[in-house]
Design a protein around this motif. Structure first.
Motif, PDB file in Angstrom:
ATOM      1  N   ARG A   1       0.802  -1.163  -0.085  1.00  0.00           N
ATOM      2  CA  ARG A   1       0.096  -0.133  -0.165  1.00  0.00           C
ATOM      3  C   ARG A   1       0.856   1.176  -0.015  1.00  0.00           C
ATOM      4  O   ARG A   1       1.940   1.331   0.862  1.00  0.00           O
ATOM      5  N   LEU A   2       0.708   2.083  -1.069  1.00  0.00           N
ATOM      6  CA  LEU A   2       1.535   3.342  -1.105  1.00  0.00           C
ATOM      7  C   LEU A   2       1.113   4.365  -0.171  1.00  0.00           C
ATOM      8  O   LEU A   2       2.025   5.385  -0.021  1.00  0.00           O
ATOM      9  N   VAL A   3       0.148   4.236   0.566  1.00  0.00           N
ATOM     10  CA  VAL A   3      -0.187   5.111   1.706  1.00  0.00           C
ATOM     11  C   VAL A   3       0.639   4.627   2.777  1.00  0.00           C
ATOM     12  O   VAL A   3       0.391   5.708   3.932  1.00  0.00           O
ATOM     13  N   ALA A   4       1.353   3.695   2.823  1.00  0.00           N
ATOM     14  CA  ALA A   4       2.008   3.458   4.128  1.00  0.00           C
ATOM     15  C   ALA A   4       3.141   4.193   4.401  1.00  0.00           C
ATOM     16  O   ALA A   4       3.189   5.086   3.769  1.00  0.00           O
ATOM     17  N   ALA A   5       4.429   3.775   4.791  1.00  0.00           N
ATOM     18  CA  ALA A   5       5.548   4.508   5.050  1.00  0.00           C
ATOM     19  C   ALA A   5       6.102   4.848   3.511  1.00  0.00           C
ATOM     20  O   ALA A   5       5.973   4.194   2.670  1.00  0.00           O
ATOM     21  N   PRO A   6       6.515   6.007   3.123  1.00  0.00           N
ATOM     22  CA  PRO A   6       7.164   6.347   1.811  1.00  0.00           C
ATOM     23  C   PRO A   6       8.039   5.413   1.509  1.00  0.00           C
ATOM     24  O   PRO A   6       8.930   4.861   2.327  1.00  0.00           O
ATOM     25  N   PRO A   7       8.092   5.063   0.120  1.00  0.00           N
ATOM     26  CA  PRO A   7       8.864   4.169  -0.479  1.00  0.00           C
ATOM     27  C   PRO A   7      10.738   4.200  -0.106  1.00  0.00           C
ATOM     28  O   PRO A   7      11.229   3.402   0.096  1.00  0.00           O
ATOM     29  N   GLY A   8      11.023   5.544  -0.040  1.00  0.00           N
ATOM     30  CA  GLY A   8      12.328   5.831   0.292  1.00  0.00           C
ATOM     31  C   GLY A   8      13.402   5.661  -0.747  1.00  0.00           C
ATOM     32  O   GLY A   8      12.965   4.906  -1.587  1.00  0.00           O
ATOM     33  N   PRO A   9      14.773   6.261  -0.460  1.00  0.00           N
ATOM     34  CA  PRO A   9      15.668   5.833  -1.427  1.00  0.00           C
ATOM     35  C   PRO A   9      15.848   4.442  -1.721  1.00  0.00           C
ATOM     36  O   PRO A   9      16.381   4.062  -2.810  1.00  0.00           O
ATOM     37  N   ALA A  10      15.728   3.448  -0.900  1.00  0.00           N
ATOM     38  CA  ALA A  10      16.129   1.954  -1.055  1.00  0.00           C
ATOM     39  C   ALA A  10      15.313   1.406  -1.808  1.00  0.00           C
ATOM     40  O   ALA A  10      15.705   0.569  -2.733  1.00  0.00           O
ATOM     41  N   THR A  11      14.170   1.986  -2.406  1.00  0.00           N
ATOM     42  CA  THR A  11      13.347   1.620  -3.382  1.00  0.00           C
ATOM     43  C   THR A  11      13.980   1.896  -4.783  1.00  0.00           C
ATOM     44  O   THR A  11      13.871   0.838  -5.748  1.00  0.00           O
ATOM     45  N   VAL A  12      14.152   2.894  -4.709  1.00  0.00           N
ATOM     46  CA  VAL A  12      14.978   3.418  -6.379  1.00  0.00           C
ATOM     47  C   VAL A  12      16.308   2.571  -6.394  1.00  0.00           C
ATOM     48  O   VAL A  12      16.416   2.024  -7.465  1.00  0.00           O
ATOM     49  N   THR A  13      17.016   2.395  -5.331  1.00  0.00           N
ATOM     50  CA  THR A  13      18.248   1.572  -5.357  1.00  0.00           C
ATOM     51  C   THR A  13      18.083   0.311  -5.754  1.00  0.00           C
ATOM     52  O   THR A  13      18.643  -0.201  -6.622  1.00  0.00           O
ATOM     53  N   GLU A  14      16.986  -0.448  -5.107  1.00  0.00           N
ATOM     54  CA  GLU A  14      16.761  -1.806  -5.540  1.00  0.00           C
ATOM     55  C   GLU A  14      16.252  -1.782  -7.102  1.00  0.00           C
ATOM     56  O   GLU A  14      16.433  -2.812  -7.810  1.00  0.00           O
ATOM     57  N   ALA A  15      15.503  -0.849  -7.419  1.00  0.00           N
ATOM     58  CA  ALA A  15      15.125  -0.809  -8.782  1.00  0.00           C
ATOM     59  C   ALA A  15      15.911  -0.684  -9.818  1.00  0.00           C
ATOM     60  O   ALA A  15      15.994  -1.498 -10.802  1.00  0.00           O
ATOM     61  N   LEU A  16      16.960   0.081  -9.436  1.00  0.00           N
ATOM     62  CA  LEU A  16      18.100   0.250 -10.409  1.00  0.00           C
ATOM     63  C   LEU A  16      18.956  -1.052 -10.769  1.00  0.00           C
ATOM     64  O   LEU A  16      19.134  -1.490 -11.749  1.00  0.00           O
ATOM     65  N   ALA A  17      19.080  -1.874  -9.624  1.00  0.00           N
ATOM     66  CA  ALA A  17      19.804  -3.200  -9.602  1.00  0.00           C
ATOM     67  C   ALA A  17      18.804  -4.205 -10.204  1.00  0.00           C
ATOM     68  O   ALA A  17      19.273  -4.971 -11.230  1.00  0.00           O
ATOM     69  N   LEU A  18      17.519  -4.064 -10.236  1.00  0.00           N
ATOM     70  CA  LEU A  18      16.611  -4.945 -10.646  1.00  0.00           C
ATOM     71  C   LEU A  18      16.615  -4.778 -12.214  1.00  0.00           C
ATOM     72  O   LEU A  18      16.432  -5.800 -13.081  1.00  0.00           O
ATOM     73  N   VAL A  19      16.562  -3.530 -12.702  1.00  0.00           N
ATOM     74  CA  VAL A  19      16.758  -3.416 -14.266  1.00  0.00           C
ATOM     75  C   VAL A  19      17.760  -4.124 -14.808  1.00  0.00           C
ATOM     76  O   VAL A  19      17.513  -4.835 -15.855  1.00  0.00           O
TER      77      VAL A  19
END
Length: 249
Positions: free
Chosen positions: A82-100
């Protein structure tokens, strides 16, 4: 569970995608997998300090995972994020970069037939299926390029200037960009405001094919094809249907 007690976090969802990448690739067709990569690239490119941009990009990733079977681990976890929970934060972007990098690696592509893999690479770099064929063959192979559309010059005239980025534009090198005609009122005029609003939700500037498919495909909730319902349904119903899709509520 995340620290808000609302189900898996965005990072854990991305971790599931990486863990089950082979079964995800097998479950999605070329275009669906290309869409997932496009959404992940948008998330990886989001500014970590801009919370709304990260949430919006994450919504796109969730939308791209919806074609997975309901019993797939990543699909089963989807509605728990749920995106209304805690903010996704920088870790989400970092994980996405590695995942790509992980999903786009050659070993992640199917090996039985090299043609789909080549097409996938072209699609994820911004081209469409039509760009790997030529002439009439390309148009015949891509149903979206057979839809009524305006040229760049025609769209510019209708918009009174450069077409806004929210408009769905499909690349077609021989003819130039094609702006799907349903986005404009019949008989002339600027784009439908509700089309621009929905296209922003659908990230049409990043994934025009995905947005076009939503507008031109059947929608059981609306009871018809969204594009055909413009002017016949209240605008808020169209926006609501698109919001439900991208937010997964």
């Amino acid at each position: 569970m995340n620290e808000e007690g609302r189900g898996p976090s965005a990072v854990s969802l991305l971790a599931l995608i990486g863990e089950h990448r082979e079964s995800i690739r097998a479950a999605l067709d070329d275009e669906q997998h290309a869409l997932l990569l496009t959404r992940l690239r948008a998330l990886a490119a989001a500014s970590p300090d801009k919370d709304m941009a990260v949430r919006r990009a994450l919504q796109g990733v969730r939308h791209a995972l919806r074609p997975l079977p309901f019993d797939h681990p990543a699909r089963a976890a989807l509605d728990g994020v749920r995106l209304v929970a805690a903010p996704p934060g920088p870790a989400t972007v970092t994980e996405a970069l590695a995942l790509v990098d992980l999903l786009a690696a050659p070993e992640s592509a199917p090996t039985a037939d090299p043609t789909p893999a080549a097409t996938l690479g072209d699609v994820t770099s911004g081209a469409t299926l039509g760009d790997v064929t030529s002439g009439d063959d390309r148009t015949a192979a891509d149903p979206l390029l057979r839809e009524p559309a305006l040229s760049t010059a025609e769209a510019t005239a209708r918009c009174g200037g450069a077409p806004p980025p929210e408009l769905i534009r499909l690349p077609d090198p021989p003819r130039g960009d094609r702006f799907l005609e349903f986005q404009f009122p019949v008989g002339g005029g600027t784009p439908h405001p509700v089309v621009l609003k929905v296209n922003r939700l659908l990230l049409a500037d990043i994934d025009p094919r995905g947005a076009a498919s939503w507008w031109l495909g059947g929608n059981s909730w609306l009871g018809g094809t969204p594009a055909s319902l413009l002017g016949r349904l209240p605008d808020h119903e169209l926006v609501g249907a698109a919001t439900t899709l991208v937010e997964g509520e």
